[in-house]
Motif scaffolding. Structure first.
Motif, PDB file in Angstrom:
ATOM      1  N   GLU A 100      -1.572  60.103  30.260  1.00 18.68           N
ATOM      2  CA  GLU A 100      -2.854  60.622  29.769  1.00 18.68           C
ATOM      3  C   GLU A 100      -2.773  62.116  29.468  1.00 18.68           C
ATOM      4  OE1 GLU A 100      -5.935  60.219  32.686  1.00 18.68           O
ATOM      5  OE2 GLU A 100      -4.938  61.563  34.082  1.00 18.68           O
ATOM      6  N   GLU A 101      -1.946  62.841  30.242  1.00 19.10           N
ATOM      7  CA  GLU A 101      -1.802  64.274  29.987  1.00 19.10           C
ATOM      8  C   GLU A 101      -1.080  64.521  28.662  1.00 19.10           C
ATOM      9  OE1 GLU A 101      -1.633  66.018  34.544  1.00 19.10           O
ATOM     10  OE2 GLU A 101       0.160  65.173  33.670  1.00 19.10           O
ATOM     11  N   ASN A 104      -3.469  63.799  25.923  1.00 17.06           N
ATOM     12  CA  ASN A 104      -4.458  64.879  25.855  1.00 17.06           C
ATOM     13  C   ASN A 104      -3.937  66.113  25.126  1.00 17.06           C
ATOM     14  OD1 ASN A 104      -7.180  64.956  26.809  1.00 17.06           O
ATOM     15  ND2 ASN A 104      -6.404  64.160  28.757  1.00 17.06           N
ATOM     16  N   SER A 110     -10.728  63.670  22.694  1.00 18.61           N
ATOM     17  CA  SER A 110     -10.230  62.859  23.798  1.00 18.61           C
ATOM     18  C   SER A 110     -10.873  61.471  23.928  1.00 18.61           C
ATOM     19  CB  SER A 110     -10.314  63.632  25.113  1.00 18.61           C
ATOM     20  OG  SER A 110     -11.545  64.257  25.245  1.00 18.61           O
ATOM     21  N   ILE A 113      -8.605  58.569  23.101  1.00 16.57           N
ATOM     22  CA  ILE A 113      -7.348  58.349  23.820  1.00 16.57           C
ATOM     23  C   ILE A 113      -7.234  56.932  24.399  1.00 16.57           C
ATOM     24  CG2 ILE A 113      -5.977  59.069  25.815  1.00 16.57           C
ATOM     25  CD1 ILE A 113      -6.712  61.898  25.219  1.00 16.57           C
TER      26      ILE A 113
END
Lengths: 230, 329
Positions: A100-101, A104, A110, A113
């Protein structure tokens, strides 16, 4: 996703060389519009060099790369990142960021995502570290990241070179979906036979010592291999 | 699920700050004379605090935090868990700068010495950063750094052989490394430099995260790699140079702290790693300084670099044994 629109990238009198050795000399090439564009050629023919130069990631020694009337190599890095995304042949193996980072870092918005991650992989990868994923999974995350960058062009340098056959199939399936959504994918690969069977290719270019030749994308991939063999 | 808040990190922060303040207060009140927190401050105690203990605590906090930040950012840049200011020769570069001024008797000004040390650090970093792409493995880079250390060490030895007695004495004293030499002014200057560098790195946290995905990918995502590299050279060089000028060559702290942080937290984004590394580095430096000052009735303490090498050496061995297999792509 971007609206389908007239997009065009051209190599004009392009020289690429390493020291005194020319990889490409006065090469000409033009690619336009959405879809999957293939760059094929033998090992060392200069596919990767050409691809990286087109994406503005490698300096050129002569000529120019022009994207919609703009010189790619005179754009700033962030300006280029809005136009072009890139997927390397190996996924990052030492990054310990969570999926997820990574997503991001690329995402302009976002909320998209989870949707993109679910489309390209699985939602429960979100909390996993990159170095805990298999190469196939990590490469799909890198593709999802490229899509999230929101650029109309995605350049991929043999993205399936290190993947097993099921991972390749999954990867190409996503590439076909993305191309169908109006993005332009420029792809250097040896793995074209499978791909040519599952999508109508927008263009095929053969990179050789003698220059860059446009091939007929409707032809059988076997004919391209014959051309490559000379 | 896509929220970035982590309760564990908050717990780390509370615990870390607690330990930090306990260490700071213990250093302020205990020593050759004990200063009571509750009785009114005597004049002599005031002098001890202002001229000895507070500068020493500030130097330890700034030195520990600053070197650890250097270690973190060098490990990120090289993708190499063995990188750090002392192992890559950056501290030696600073040492050479100090040696040139002190041993040749050119000046005794602290600020000139600091500037020379910073120049030495920056020069070594430029050398390391611009040849590093030729090394394919983590250990090759480490060996390059060790060789740089030998060469610079030999240059310093030659300078020592040529030096005057009192200059030599001053240099040897500096070379043992301690947080206890600085004045209030140098310690405050060091703190200001570390705060500035910490903030500058925090601004770069997204770029540092992106860099871990590889140079080409980072560039394609809008990171200007050469700007990032120059910022790292300048920040790490100025920090290592300034700290080395003030505290002497400090071994292993920069390399070891990021590993301690990675053991303590599962977070790997620089947004979290940068402040946590600074805090942990300050804590480790303050703790090591208890070994230097001596405690529990010890006759006298141990040299700072002996204390740090006892922790840092095994740490490098542990990293070598457990982690390097992943670097051979």
């Amino acid at each position: 996703m971007t609206e389908p629109q007239s997009q065009r990238i051209e190599a004009i009198d392009l020289d690429i060389r390493y020291g005194p050795k020319f990889v490409l000399r006065s090469a000409q090439m033009s690619i336009s519009n959405a879809g999957v564009h293939l760059l094929i050629g033998r090992n060392g023919a200069g596919k990767s060099s050409l691809l990286r130069s087109m994406a503005g990631l490698q300096p050129i020694q002569g000529g120019s790369i022009v994207l919609n009337d703009r010189d790619v190599h005179s754009m700033s890095t962030s300006e280029r990142a809005r136009q072009m995304a890139f997927v390397a042949s190996t996924p990052p193996r030492s990054s310990q960021l969570r999926v997820e980072e990574v997503l991001n870092l690329a995402a302009s918005s976002s909320p998209s995502i989870p949707r993109v991650l679910a489309q390209f992989g699985e939602l429960d990868w979100a909390q996993q570290r990159m170095d805990a994923l298999s190469d196939g999974q990590a490469q799909r995350v890198m593709f999802a990241r490229a899509v999230l960058q929101g650029a109309p062009w995605i350049f991929m340098d043999e993205p399936t070179a290190f993947l097993d056959v099921p991972s390749r199939k999954a990867f190409w399936k996503h590439a076909v979906e993305v191309a169908g959504q109006g993005m332009s994918i420029v792809l250097a690969t040896h793995d074209y036979e499978h791909l040519a069977g599952s999508i109508a290719l927008a263009s095929v270019h053969l990179i050789e010592e003698r220059g860059v030749h446009a091939l007929n994308p409707a032809e059988s991939p076997l004919r391209w291999t014959q051309r490559m063999e000379g | 699920m896509f929220q970035m808040a982590r309760p564990m990190t908050r717990l780390h922060w509370l615990l870390g700050m607690g330990v930090f303040f306990v260490l700071v207060f213990s250093h302020l009140i205990w020593g050759e004379v004990d200063i009571s927190l509750f009785a009114p401050l005597e004049a002599v105690h005031r002098e001890i605090l202002l001229h000895v203990r507070v500068p020493r605590v500030l130097a330890a906090v700034a030195g520990g935090a600053g070197l650890s930040l250097c270690g973190l950012v060098l490990q990120t840049w090289f993708g190499n868990p063995l990188a750090g200011p002392s192992v890559l020769g950056v501290s030696s570069g600073a040492g050479l700068g100090v040696a040139l001024l002190v041993l040749l008797g050119l000046t005794t000004s602290w600020w000139a010495t600091a500037a020379a040390a910073m120049a030495g650090s920056v020069l070594v970093l430029i050398l390391v950063l611009f040849v590093a792409h030729r090394f394919r493995t983590a250990t090759a880079l480490l060996i390059f750094g060790l060789m740089l250390n030998y060469v610079v060490g030999a240059m310093i030895t030659v300078l020592q052989a040529e030096a005057q007695q009192d200059a030599l004495q001053q240099f040897v004293f500096w070379g043992m490394g301690t947080f206890g030499h600085g004045s209030m002014a140098t310690s405050l200057g060091l703190c200001a430099a570390v705060v500035f560098a910490g903030l500058a790195l925090s601004v770069m946290h997204r770029n540092l995260d992106t860099w871990t995905l590889g140079p080409l990918t980072a560039q394609s995502m809008g990171v200007n790699n050469s700007v990032l590299r120059w910022r790292i050279v300048v920040l790490a060089g100025l920090l290592t140079g300034g700290i080395t000028a003030a505290c002497g060559p400090v071994a292993f702290l920069g390399l070891a702290t990021p590993h301690v942080v990675r053991l303590l937290t599962i977070e790997r984004s620089h947004r979290v790693l940068i402040p946590l590394t600074a805090l942990t580095g300050a804590i480790l430096a303050l703790a090591a300084d208890w070994g230097v000052k001596g405690f529990w009735g010890m006759e006298q303490g141990w040299p700072l670099n002996a204390v740090l090498s006892l922790i840092g050496g095994p740490m490098v061995i542990w990293v070598l044994v457990s982690k390097t297999h992943r670097l051979h792509d």
